[in-house]
Design a protein around this motif. Structure first.
Motif, PDB file in Angstrom:
ATOM      1  N   GLU A 110      35.239   7.935  43.557  1.00  0.00           N
ATOM      2  CA  GLU A 110      36.181   6.566  44.370  1.00  0.00           C
ATOM      3  C   GLU A 110      35.811   6.224  43.529  1.00  0.00           C
ATOM      4  O   GLU A 110      34.288   5.394  42.557  1.00  0.00           O
ATOM      5  CB  GLU A 110      34.925   6.658  45.350  1.00  0.00           C
ATOM      6  N   LEU A 111      37.481   5.080  42.724  1.00  0.00           N
ATOM      7  CA  LEU A 111      37.594   4.421  41.664  1.00  0.00           C
ATOM      8  C   LEU A 111      38.189   2.902  42.463  1.00  0.00           C
ATOM      9  O   LEU A 111      38.448   2.975  43.801  1.00  0.00           O
ATOM     10  CB  LEU A 111      38.462   4.932  41.123  1.00  0.00           C
ATOM     11  N   SER A 112      37.325   2.297  41.957  1.00  0.00           N
ATOM     12  CA  SER A 112      37.704   0.272  42.631  1.00  0.00           C
ATOM     13  C   SER A 112      38.987   0.489  41.585  1.00  0.00           C
ATOM     14  O   SER A 112      38.671   0.418  40.795  1.00  0.00           O
ATOM     15  CB  SER A 112      37.075  -0.365  42.233  1.00  0.00           C
ATOM     16  N   ILE A 113      39.944  -0.195  42.145  1.00  0.00           N
ATOM     17  CA  ILE A 113      41.655  -0.137  41.804  1.00  0.00           C
ATOM     18  C   ILE A 113      41.687  -1.845  40.774  1.00  0.00           C
ATOM     19  O   ILE A 113      41.859  -2.765  41.817  1.00  0.00           O
ATOM     20  CB  ILE A 113      42.923   0.009  42.632  1.00  0.00           C
ATOM     21  N   LEU A 114      41.350  -2.332  40.324  1.00  0.00           N
ATOM     22  CA  LEU A 114      41.358  -3.519  39.646  1.00  0.00           C
ATOM     23  C   LEU A 114      42.614  -3.777  38.576  1.00  0.00           C
ATOM     24  O   LEU A 114      42.648  -3.373  37.329  1.00  0.00           O
ATOM     25  CB  LEU A 114      40.111  -4.090  39.001  1.00  0.00           C
ATOM     26  N   ARG A 115      43.388  -3.963  38.795  1.00  0.00           N
ATOM     27  CA  ARG A 115      45.083  -4.440  37.881  1.00  0.00           C
ATOM     28  C   ARG A 115      44.990  -5.806  37.579  1.00  0.00           C
ATOM     29  O   ARG A 115      44.278  -6.797  37.651  1.00  0.00           O
ATOM     30  CB  ARG A 115      46.328  -4.849  39.554  1.00  0.00           C
ATOM     31  N   ALA A 116      45.217  -4.565  36.156  1.00  0.00           N
ATOM     32  CA  ALA A 116      45.064  -6.263  35.093  1.00  0.00           C
ATOM     33  C   ALA A 116      46.419  -7.011  35.673  1.00  0.00           C
ATOM     34  O   ALA A 116      47.199  -6.762  35.521  1.00  0.00           O
ATOM     35  CB  ALA A 116      45.379  -4.932  33.450  1.00  0.00           C
ATOM     36  N   PRO A 117      45.728  -8.588  34.789  1.00  0.00           N
ATOM     37  CA  PRO A 117      46.881  -9.549  34.965  1.00  0.00           C
ATOM     38  C   PRO A 117      48.473  -8.907  34.479  1.00  0.00           C
ATOM     39  O   PRO A 117      49.378  -9.730  35.646  1.00  0.00           O
ATOM     40  CB  PRO A 117      46.666 -10.551  33.675  1.00  0.00           C
ATOM     41  N   HIS A 118      48.252  -8.602  33.622  1.00  0.00           N
ATOM     42  CA  HIS A 118      49.884  -8.290  33.207  1.00  0.00           C
ATOM     43  C   HIS A 118      50.606  -6.398  33.422  1.00  0.00           C
ATOM     44  O   HIS A 118      51.712  -6.129  32.579  1.00  0.00           O
ATOM     45  CB  HIS A 118      50.270  -8.678  31.149  1.00  0.00           C
ATOM     46  N   ALA A 119      49.003  -5.718  34.121  1.00  0.00           N
ATOM     47  CA  ALA A 119      49.544  -4.825  33.956  1.00  0.00           C
ATOM     48  C   ALA A 119      50.806  -4.074  34.737  1.00  0.00           C
ATOM     49  O   ALA A 119      51.632  -4.660  35.862  1.00  0.00           O
ATOM     50  CB  ALA A 119      48.600  -3.759  34.865  1.00  0.00           C
ATOM     51  N   ILE A 120      51.730  -3.281  34.129  1.00  0.00           N
ATOM     52  CA  ILE A 120      52.795  -2.844  34.711  1.00  0.00           C
ATOM     53  C   ILE A 120      53.073  -2.339  35.985  1.00  0.00           C
ATOM     54  O   ILE A 120      51.976  -1.636  36.718  1.00  0.00           O
ATOM     55  CB  ILE A 120      53.431  -1.267  33.888  1.00  0.00           C
ATOM     56  N   PRO A 121      53.572  -2.944  37.365  1.00  0.00           N
ATOM     57  CA  PRO A 121      53.065  -2.712  38.754  1.00  0.00           C
ATOM     58  C   PRO A 121      53.734  -1.594  39.157  1.00  0.00           C
ATOM     59  O   PRO A 121      52.764  -0.448  39.555  1.00  0.00           O
ATOM     60  CB  PRO A 121      54.697  -3.270  39.284  1.00  0.00           C
ATOM     61  N   ASP A 122      54.597  -0.484  38.252  1.00  0.00           N
ATOM     62  CA  ASP A 122      54.219   0.945  38.946  1.00  0.00           C
ATOM     63  C   ASP A 122      53.804   2.205  37.600  1.00  0.00           C
ATOM     64  O   ASP A 122      53.998   3.203  37.797  1.00  0.00           O
ATOM     65  CB  ASP A 122      55.945   1.372  39.416  1.00  0.00           C
ATOM     66  N   ALA A 123      53.250   1.359  36.567  1.00  0.00           N
ATOM     67  CA  ALA A 123      52.534   2.444  36.246  1.00  0.00           C
ATOM     68  C   ALA A 123      51.693   4.016  37.181  1.00  0.00           C
ATOM     69  O   ALA A 123      51.229   3.143  38.408  1.00  0.00           O
ATOM     70  CB  ALA A 123      51.636   1.652  34.993  1.00  0.00           C
ATOM     71  N   PRO A 124      51.575   4.557  36.606  1.00  0.00           N
ATOM     72  CA  PRO A 124      51.107   5.855  37.626  1.00  0.00           C
ATOM     73  C   PRO A 124      49.534   5.694  37.685  1.00  0.00           C
ATOM     74  O   PRO A 124      48.475   5.619  36.656  1.00  0.00           O
ATOM     75  CB  PRO A 124      51.125   7.144  36.567  1.00  0.00           C
ATOM     76  N   LEU A 125      48.437   5.760  38.204  1.00  0.00           N
ATOM     77  CA  LEU A 125      47.523   5.540  38.469  1.00  0.00           C
ATOM     78  C   LEU A 125      46.436   6.678  38.167  1.00  0.00           C
ATOM     79  O   LEU A 125      47.683   8.044  37.996  1.00  0.00           O
ATOM     80  CB  LEU A 125      46.898   5.177  40.482  1.00  0.00           C
ATOM     81  N   PRO A 126      45.694   6.631  38.157  1.00  0.00           N
ATOM     82  CA  PRO A 126      44.934   8.403  37.516  1.00  0.00           C
ATOM     83  C   PRO A 126      44.597   9.200  38.627  1.00  0.00           C
ATOM     84  O   PRO A 126      44.964   9.464  40.307  1.00  0.00           O
ATOM     85  CB  PRO A 126      43.422   7.752  37.168  1.00  0.00           C
ATOM     86  N   THR A 127      44.851  10.841  38.084  1.00  0.00           N
ATOM     87  CA  THR A 127      45.025  11.677  39.347  1.00  0.00           C
ATOM     88  C   THR A 127      43.341  12.552  39.144  1.00  0.00           C
ATOM     89  O   THR A 127      43.477  12.916  40.531  1.00  0.00           O
ATOM     90  CB  THR A 127      46.118  12.705  38.715  1.00  0.00           C
ATOM     91  N   HIS A 128      42.718  12.216  38.479  1.00  0.00           N
ATOM     92  CA  HIS A 128      42.116  12.620  37.690  1.00  0.00           C
ATOM     93  C   HIS A 128      40.634  11.588  37.177  1.00  0.00           C
ATOM     94  O   HIS A 128      41.254  10.932  36.612  1.00  0.00           O
ATOM     95  CB  HIS A 128      42.030  13.933  37.341  1.00  0.00           C
ATOM     96  N   VAL A 129      39.594  12.550  37.386  1.00  0.00           N
ATOM     97  CA  VAL A 129      38.159  11.944  36.514  1.00  0.00           C
ATOM     98  C   VAL A 129      37.779  13.006  35.718  1.00  0.00           C
ATOM     99  O   VAL A 129      37.309  14.474  35.943  1.00  0.00           O
ATOM    100  CB  VAL A 129      37.739  11.014  37.205  1.00  0.00           C
ATOM    101  N   LEU A 130      37.680  12.645  34.317  1.00  0.00           N
ATOM    102  CA  LEU A 130      37.112  13.909  33.443  1.00  0.00           C
ATOM    103  C   LEU A 130      35.970  13.696  33.386  1.00  0.00           C
ATOM    104  O   LEU A 130      35.590  12.570  33.230  1.00  0.00           O
ATOM    105  CB  LEU A 130      38.244  13.921  31.827  1.00  0.00           C
ATOM    106  N   CYS A 131      34.761  14.217  33.264  1.00  0.00           N
ATOM    107  CA  CYS A 131      33.328  14.389  32.755  1.00  0.00           C
ATOM    108  C   CYS A 131      33.081  15.094  31.530  1.00  0.00           C
ATOM    109  O   CYS A 131      33.198  16.462  32.007  1.00  0.00           O
ATOM    110  CB  CYS A 131      32.408  15.028  33.788  1.00  0.00           C
ATOM    111  N   VAL A 132      33.111  14.065  31.109  1.00  0.00           N
ATOM    112  CA  VAL A 132      32.630  14.800  29.495  1.00  0.00           C
ATOM    113  C   VAL A 132      31.091  14.539  28.634  1.00  0.00           C
ATOM    114  O   VAL A 132      31.073  13.463  28.867  1.00  0.00           O
ATOM    115  CB  VAL A 132      33.348  14.137  28.646  1.00  0.00           C
ATOM    116  N   GLU A 133      31.227  16.119  28.855  1.00  0.00           N
ATOM    117  CA  GLU A 133      28.893  16.010  28.408  1.00  0.00           C
ATOM    118  C   GLU A 133      28.911  15.662  27.208  1.00  0.00           C
ATOM    119  O   GLU A 133      30.022  15.818  26.416  1.00  0.00           O
ATOM    120  CB  GLU A 133      29.043  17.585  28.667  1.00  0.00           C
ATOM    121  N   SER A 134      28.292  14.823  27.269  1.00  0.00           N
ATOM    122  CA  SER A 134      27.347  14.343  25.894  1.00  0.00           C
ATOM    123  C   SER A 134      26.584  15.116  25.043  1.00  0.00           C
ATOM    124  O   SER A 134      26.099  16.349  25.360  1.00  0.00           O
ATOM    125  CB  SER A 134      26.636  12.751  25.991  1.00  0.00           C
TER     126      SER A 134
END
Length: 201
Positions: free
Chosen positions: A24-48
Motif C-alpha cells: 500500500e502506497l501513500s499518494i503525496l502529490r508534489a506541489p507542481h505535479a502534472i494532475p493527470d500524470a500516471p500513477l504506479p501500477t506496480h512496485v519493483l522489488c530489486v534485491e541488493s
C-alpha cells in the motif's frame, strides 16, 4: 516534466522474509505535479548485491516501462492497482526484479522513463565530476582529467554497472544510451590511463 508523485509505503514490507504480494502506497502529490500524470501500477522489488542491505522498492507504471525498455515487463498478468480515495492510498502488486547493478537503477529510471525534467546531458553530471563533464565533447581531455580524480575505482564500478543495466534492459531512448555509453568509454579509458601514470594514482 515534473515527477508525478511521491509515493511511500505505509508499512515496511521487509518485516517478513517473504516478498509481499502487494504493498500500500501513500499518494503525496508534489506541489507542481502534472494532475493527470500516471500513477504506479506496480512496485519493483530489486534485491541488493549486499546481503545485509534491504531491497530497493521502486514504484513504476507498466505502460511507461514497456515504452521505455525493450526487456519484457516482469508481471504482465498481475492484478490491477486498487485506489482508496478516502485514505489517499494505492495498493499495487510487488514484483521481484533483477538487474546487473541495482544501485544505479533508480538513476537510470529517472532518465530512461523521462521522469527527470533536466536534459540528458545532466545525466553525465550524476556519473562524472563536473571538471570532467566540462571537457565534453573532447573525450581525450575528459579521460585526462578523470584519470587524476580521486575515487576512480568506485566510479569505474558505478559507471560500468549503469552501462550493464542499459544493455540488460534495452533502453529505448537513444540519448540516454549514447550518454551512458560515452561516460563508460571515458571511465574505462581513464582507468587504463591511470595505470600508465608515473605514480599510478
Amino acid at each position: 516534466m515534473q515527477r508525478p508523485s511521491l509515493l511511500t509505503p505505509t508499512a515496511d514490507p521487509h518485516d517478513s522474509p517473504e516478498i509481499p504480494a502487494t504493498i500500500e502506497l501513500s499518494i503525496l502529490r508534489a506541489p507542481h505535479a502534472i494532475p493527470d500524470a500516471p500513477l504506479p501500477t506496480h512496485v519493483l522489488c530489486v534485491e541488493s548485491h549486499f546481503p545485509s542491505a534491504p531491497p530497493l522498492l521502486l514504484p513504476i507504471h507498466a505502460g511507461l516501462y514497456v515504452a521505455s525498455f525493450r526487456a519484457d515487463f516482469p508481471a504482465e498478468n498481475s492484478p490491477p492497482p486498487v485506489m482508496n480515495p478516502s485514505k489517499h492510498t494505492l495498493t499495487v502488486p510487488v514484483v521481484p526484479f533483477s538487474v546487473p547493478h541495482p544501485p544505479t537503477l533508480p538513476l537510470l529510471f529517472l532518465f530512461a522513463l523521462s521522469l527527470e525534467p533536466s536534459p540528458h546531458t545532466q545525466l553525465a553530471y550524476r556519473l562524472l565530476p563536473p571538471s570532467v563533464v566540462e571537457e565534453f565533447p573532447n573525450s581525450a581531455a575528459m579521460v585526462a582529467v578523470l584519470a587524476r580524480v580521486p575515487g576512480l575505482t568506485a566510479r569505474v564500478e558505478r559507471n560500468e554497472g549503469m552501462w550493464r543495466n542499459v544493455l540488460a534492459l534495452g533502453v529505448s531512448d537513444g540519448n540516454v544510451v549514447e550518454m551512458v555509453g560515452t561516460v563508460w568509454s571515458v571511465t574505462k579509458e581513464a582507468r587504463r590511463t591511470r595505470g600508465r601514470l608515473p605514480d599510478g594514482r
